[in-house]
Design a protein around this motif. Sequence first.
Motif, PDB file in Angstrom:
ATOM      1  N   GLU A 145      53.400 -68.341 -10.582  1.00 29.08           N
ATOM      2  CA  GLU A 145      54.490 -67.375 -10.538  1.00 29.08           C
ATOM      3  C   GLU A 145      54.689 -66.690 -11.885  1.00 29.08           C
ATOM      4  OE1 GLU A 145      55.698 -66.642  -7.762  1.00 29.08           O
ATOM      5  OE2 GLU A 145      55.041 -68.346  -6.540  1.00 29.08           O
ATOM      6  N   ARG A 146      54.917 -65.388 -11.824  1.00 34.47           N
ATOM      7  CA  ARG A 146      55.268 -64.605 -13.002  1.00 34.47           C
ATOM      8  C   ARG A 146      56.775 -64.381 -13.025  1.00 34.47           C
ATOM      9  NH1 ARG A 146      52.812 -59.305 -12.311  1.00 34.47           N
ATOM     10  NH2 ARG A 146      52.791 -59.769 -10.081  1.00 34.47           N
ATOM     11  N   PRO A 147      57.338 -64.098 -14.179  1.00 31.75           N
ATOM     12  CA  PRO A 147      58.789 -63.897 -14.248  1.00 31.75           C
ATOM     13  C   PRO A 147      59.284 -62.788 -13.331  1.00 31.75           C
ATOM     14  CG  PRO A 147      57.890 -64.200 -16.446  1.00 31.75           C
ATOM     15  CD  PRO A 147      56.723 -64.100 -15.518  1.00 31.75           C
ATOM     16  N   ASP A 148      58.480 -61.737 -13.159  1.00 30.39           N
ATOM     17  CA  ASP A 148      58.888 -60.645 -12.279  1.00 30.39           C
ATOM     18  C   ASP A 148      57.712 -60.276 -11.380  1.00 30.39           C
ATOM     19  OD1 ASP A 148      59.768 -58.367 -10.988  1.00 30.39           O
ATOM     20  OD2 ASP A 148      60.798 -57.576 -12.744  1.00 30.39           O
ATOM     21  N   PRO A 149      57.721 -60.690 -10.111  1.00 27.53           N
ATOM     22  CA  PRO A 149      56.604 -60.403  -9.205  1.00 27.53           C
ATOM     23  C   PRO A 149      56.464 -58.930  -8.857  1.00 27.53           C
ATOM     24  CG  PRO A 149      58.411 -61.414  -8.001  1.00 27.53           C
ATOM     25  CD  PRO A 149      58.773 -61.478  -9.448  1.00 27.53           C
ATOM     26  N   LEU A 150      57.470 -58.114  -9.213  1.00 34.69           N
ATOM     27  CA  LEU A 150      57.369 -56.677  -8.973  1.00 34.69           C
ATOM     28  C   LEU A 150      56.545 -55.974 -10.038  1.00 34.69           C
ATOM     29  CD1 LEU A 150      61.017 -55.804  -7.850  1.00 34.69           C
ATOM     30  CD2 LEU A 150      58.967 -55.856  -6.432  1.00 34.69           C
ATOM     31  N   HIS A 151      56.316 -56.611 -11.164  1.00 39.14           N
ATOM     32  CA  HIS A 151      55.553 -55.979 -12.233  1.00 39.14           C
ATOM     33  C   HIS A 151      54.114 -55.736 -11.796  1.00 39.14           C
ATOM     34  CE1 HIS A 151      58.230 -56.948 -15.971  1.00 39.14           C
ATOM     35  NE2 HIS A 151      58.843 -56.222 -15.060  1.00 39.14           N
ATOM     36  N   HIS A 152      53.523 -54.691 -12.359  1.00 36.30           N
ATOM     37  CA  HIS A 152      52.140 -54.346 -12.040  1.00 36.30           C
ATOM     38  C   HIS A 152      51.191 -55.471 -12.445  1.00 36.30           C
ATOM     39  CE1 HIS A 152      53.038 -50.281 -10.867  1.00 36.30           C
ATOM     40  NE2 HIS A 152      53.548 -49.969 -12.042  1.00 36.30           N
ATOM     41  N   LEU A 153      50.144 -55.629 -11.667  1.00 36.23           N
ATOM     42  CA  LEU A 153      49.103 -56.601 -11.983  1.00 36.23           C
ATOM     43  C   LEU A 153      47.795 -55.836 -12.154  1.00 36.23           C
ATOM     44  CD1 LEU A 153      48.772 -60.057 -10.322  1.00 36.23           C
ATOM     45  CD2 LEU A 153      46.743 -58.752 -10.914  1.00 36.23           C
ATOM     46  N   TRP A 154      47.165 -55.942 -13.324  1.00 38.35           N
ATOM     47  CA  TRP A 154      45.976 -55.156 -13.654  1.00 38.35           C
ATOM     48  C   TRP A 154      44.695 -55.970 -13.630  1.00 38.35           C
ATOM     49  CZ3 TRP A 154      47.496 -50.617 -12.827  1.00 38.35           C
ATOM     50  CH2 TRP A 154      48.776 -50.208 -13.186  1.00 38.35           C
ATOM     51  N   GLY A 155      44.776 -57.246 -13.372  1.00 39.90           N
ATOM     52  CA  GLY A 155      43.575 -58.064 -13.303  1.00 39.90           C
ATOM     53  C   GLY A 155      43.904 -59.522 -13.556  1.00 39.90           C
ATOM     54  N   PHE A 156      42.958 -60.387 -13.167  1.00 38.39           N
ATOM     55  CA  PHE A 156      43.133 -61.816 -13.366  1.00 38.39           C
ATOM     56  C   PHE A 156      41.754 -62.452 -13.405  1.00 38.39           C
ATOM     57  CE2 PHE A 156      43.000 -60.875  -8.909  1.00 38.39           C
ATOM     58  CZ  PHE A 156      42.282 -61.898  -8.318  1.00 38.39           C
ATOM     59  N   GLY A 157      41.658 -63.663 -13.970  1.00 41.70           N
ATOM     60  CA  GLY A 157      40.355 -64.307 -14.052  1.00 41.70           C
ATOM     61  C   GLY A 157      40.446 -65.762 -14.463  1.00 41.70           C
ATOM     62  N   LEU A 158      39.603 -66.564 -13.833  1.00 42.25           N
ATOM     63  CA  LEU A 158      39.498 -67.978 -14.177  1.00 42.25           C
ATOM     64  C   LEU A 158      38.595 -68.174 -15.380  1.00 42.25           C
ATOM     65  CD1 LEU A 158      39.057 -69.541 -10.626  1.00 42.25           C
ATOM     66  CD2 LEU A 158      40.917 -70.068 -12.218  1.00 42.25           C
ATOM     67  N   SER A 159      38.929 -69.150 -16.204  1.00 40.66           N
ATOM     68  CA  SER A 159      38.033 -69.529 -17.297  1.00 40.66           C
ATOM     69  C   SER A 159      36.779 -70.172 -16.722  1.00 40.66           C
ATOM     70  CB  SER A 159      38.745 -70.495 -18.251  1.00 40.66           C
ATOM     71  OG  SER A 159      39.148 -71.664 -17.552  1.00 40.66           O
ATOM     72  N   GLN A 160      35.744 -70.255 -17.534  1.00 46.39           N
ATOM     73  CA  GLN A 160      34.481 -70.820 -17.069  1.00 46.39           C
ATOM     74  C   GLN A 160      34.653 -72.264 -16.591  1.00 46.39           C
ATOM     75  OE1 GLN A 160      31.770 -69.017 -16.834  1.00 46.39           O
ATOM     76  NE2 GLN A 160      30.245 -70.570 -16.281  1.00 46.39           N
ATOM     77  N   ASP A 161      35.501 -73.035 -17.266  1.00 42.09           N
ATOM     78  CA  ASP A 161      35.708 -74.430 -16.869  1.00 42.09           C
ATOM     79  C   ASP A 161      36.751 -74.575 -15.752  1.00 42.09           C
ATOM     80  OD1 ASP A 161      38.171 -74.077 -18.126  1.00 42.09           O
ATOM     81  OD2 ASP A 161      37.672 -75.309 -19.876  1.00 42.09           O
ATOM     82  N   GLY A 162      37.354 -73.469 -15.344  1.00 40.62           N
ATOM     83  CA  GLY A 162      38.307 -73.495 -14.244  1.00 40.62           C
ATOM     84  C   GLY A 162      39.669 -74.045 -14.584  1.00 40.62           C
TER      85      GLY A 162
END
Length: 744
Positions: free
Chosen positions: A280-297
């Motif tokens: 969860e983010r503090p404000d779910p209405l905020h724009h999301l521009w990308g996301f990614g898992l680290s190599q070790d997960g």
Amino acid sequence: MPDMKLYRLTFGAAAAMLLASGPAFGQATAPVAAPEARAASGTMLSIDQLYQPRSLIGTTPEGYAWSADGRQLLFLWNDEGYSFRDLWVYSLDSGERTRLTSLGREADPKSERRGISEALFLGNDRIAFVVDGNLHIREADGASVQVETDKRAIRRLSLSPDGQTLAFVSGNPVDPRNRVTQGGILWTRDAAAPGGNAARRLVGNDDPKIYVSDYHWSSDGRAIAFEESDDRAMPERDIYYYAKGELQNNRVIRAFPGDETSRTRIGLIALGEAAPRYFERPDPLHHLWGFGLSQDGRRLFVNSSDLEVKDHIVYVFDTQTGKRETFYRERDPKHIRPDWKVAWAPGDRGLVILTDRDGFGHLYHKPSAGAAPRRITRGEWEIESFEVDASNNRIYFVANESALPERQLYRVAMGGGAVERVSPATPGTHTPVWSPDYSRAASFFTNDTTPPELLVIDPATPAQAKQVTRSPQPEFDRQTWAKVSYVEFPSHVDGTKLIGRLSVPADFDPSRRYPLIVGSVYSDAVRNQWGGRRAHPTWGLDQYFVARGYLVLNVNIRGSWGQGRKHTQAQLNSYGETDINDLESGVRHLVSKGYVDPSRVGLWGSSYGGLMTIMSLAKKPGVYAAGIAGAPATNVWHAYPSQMWIMGPPDGRDMPARYEAQSPLYQVQGVRDPLMIIHGTRDPVVLYSDTVALTEKMIANEQMFELVTLPGASHSWATDNLPQTRFAFRKMVDFFNLHLKPER
């Protein structure tokens, strides 16, 4: 005014990268001597001849996908110029391309169907592909079978890194009570499964307003991180229109500035788990521009911002505990472009961040939340996108370092230092898909004289890039095309350096005075690529105008990418002000050179370009002899909420004056010069009712105009179907010929 500067000149019968047809496909490119220019102004083809089912410029090669070993490349193409794309493969070992399906040859040649939409290798010479929203598998023996027959609108195919599992998104089950959206459910199936409905629902909701919009595999192939969007709180709007003899309704989910917008959250689910974990983010209405898992997960970054893109925030979550930390944050009250991108650094040692924090869009390495960002690249140029080659500790990126209108390929060590160009010397635009080991790039390449082609580039020897496709039809080479150059000129308001893309007849005579068409006007409109703007099919219209004795100009207006933060931010709260001043600066410059007749200047644009067209006529009477506004955004109160990046929020002490100042609806009383409006009645982006409101006001003011209504047409009125494209473009030609009076 200073003399015209030929910023980059690329014209002739063919670009150096364009190979002759025949057995040379797949061989190294070599310069081709351009034939002597003919004494002709340009192509004499009509609008109908320029736009036909069998495209003169060919079918663009799309959908590149590499095999796991990087030795084969899938792509979607039609070598005969029809819109239906079949499946092809290129072999690095043999240098040959091979057609794998012939579905397009079974289709109606006049069909507008796009054919196969995506494909990927499954291993063991098997291929998964999607046609008409249905999933098919091509077996090693060449036989194809449809699988997952109980699902619709299948898209976003992705194979797990271990090659064991195929993931995809499909539409929700049909609900006759709700026609708003098709939604999206995430499925997985055994990549080796031969057929049938073998997929397992991984994430998804039968409510079509809750859907998976994006996802990424973990590096071990055991889990998937995904983005889930929830549109339930957004308003639905009915767009009524008449078409096919009866009343129709296009019901859409459509927010205006200040309305509730889509809520997004990131989840993670292991293949064996029944339910995902959400971060969860503090404000779910905020724009999301990308996301990614680290190599070790173990960690997950989320690249986000507030709704007005003034506050850029990158969160990092612990995937086991859900603990969140603010890894990076920067606030700029003047920011208007969310060009930020983020990726994990090699070895999961922090993040690589693309940001314009120091004036231009460059790469930074931030090893930890408490560390200061370290600049990797620098210069008065900008990076558009990048990928991290973790195995070799370097970064590949696309940038305009060579010239503003270009997009060339480069690489740099993670530690910084010298930037190395890894694309051929030919000017133009590259859009790459890198092989798994970054030893090759499959590049969608085009420039001002070359319609898009597929190139395969070895970054170690870019001069030996191999051209895989030859898309234009034979008639293309028998035509005389416009000359294209790039001009620099100062803003007549504040002196800022501006750049324009200028198309002139092949027999251009600078001692003559030509009529000028400015457009199609838009942001990011100056690119070294065929037709200037890839998103609009106006290449033929521009060529037609130039051949009939017009000059055509595009301007890199403020708010556009590529010239740095200061250039961009001048557009804040300035729709229909700074932008139209920049357009006028281009007109003034060409008039000052003596080869543009100031009494025969027209402009046109669609959507935001339509806004600029009407605002220019309203605020600058006499500068333009005529204007055409397609699907014009006349009332910013009805814009998408994302337009608040520039317009600001719909509140504050300066409201409603701020929005009215940026809306043609409230400025149209100043229009004195001829105006044509072209608009489709089904448009969900810019409402046809807004055009009606504007025309009602003009009628009340006794202002003359022409309205071209396209029944049932969408926002992309120039691409809906071929008869409509031809009709609308012929109307535009007649209107400009009437008011600008070309001499040919």
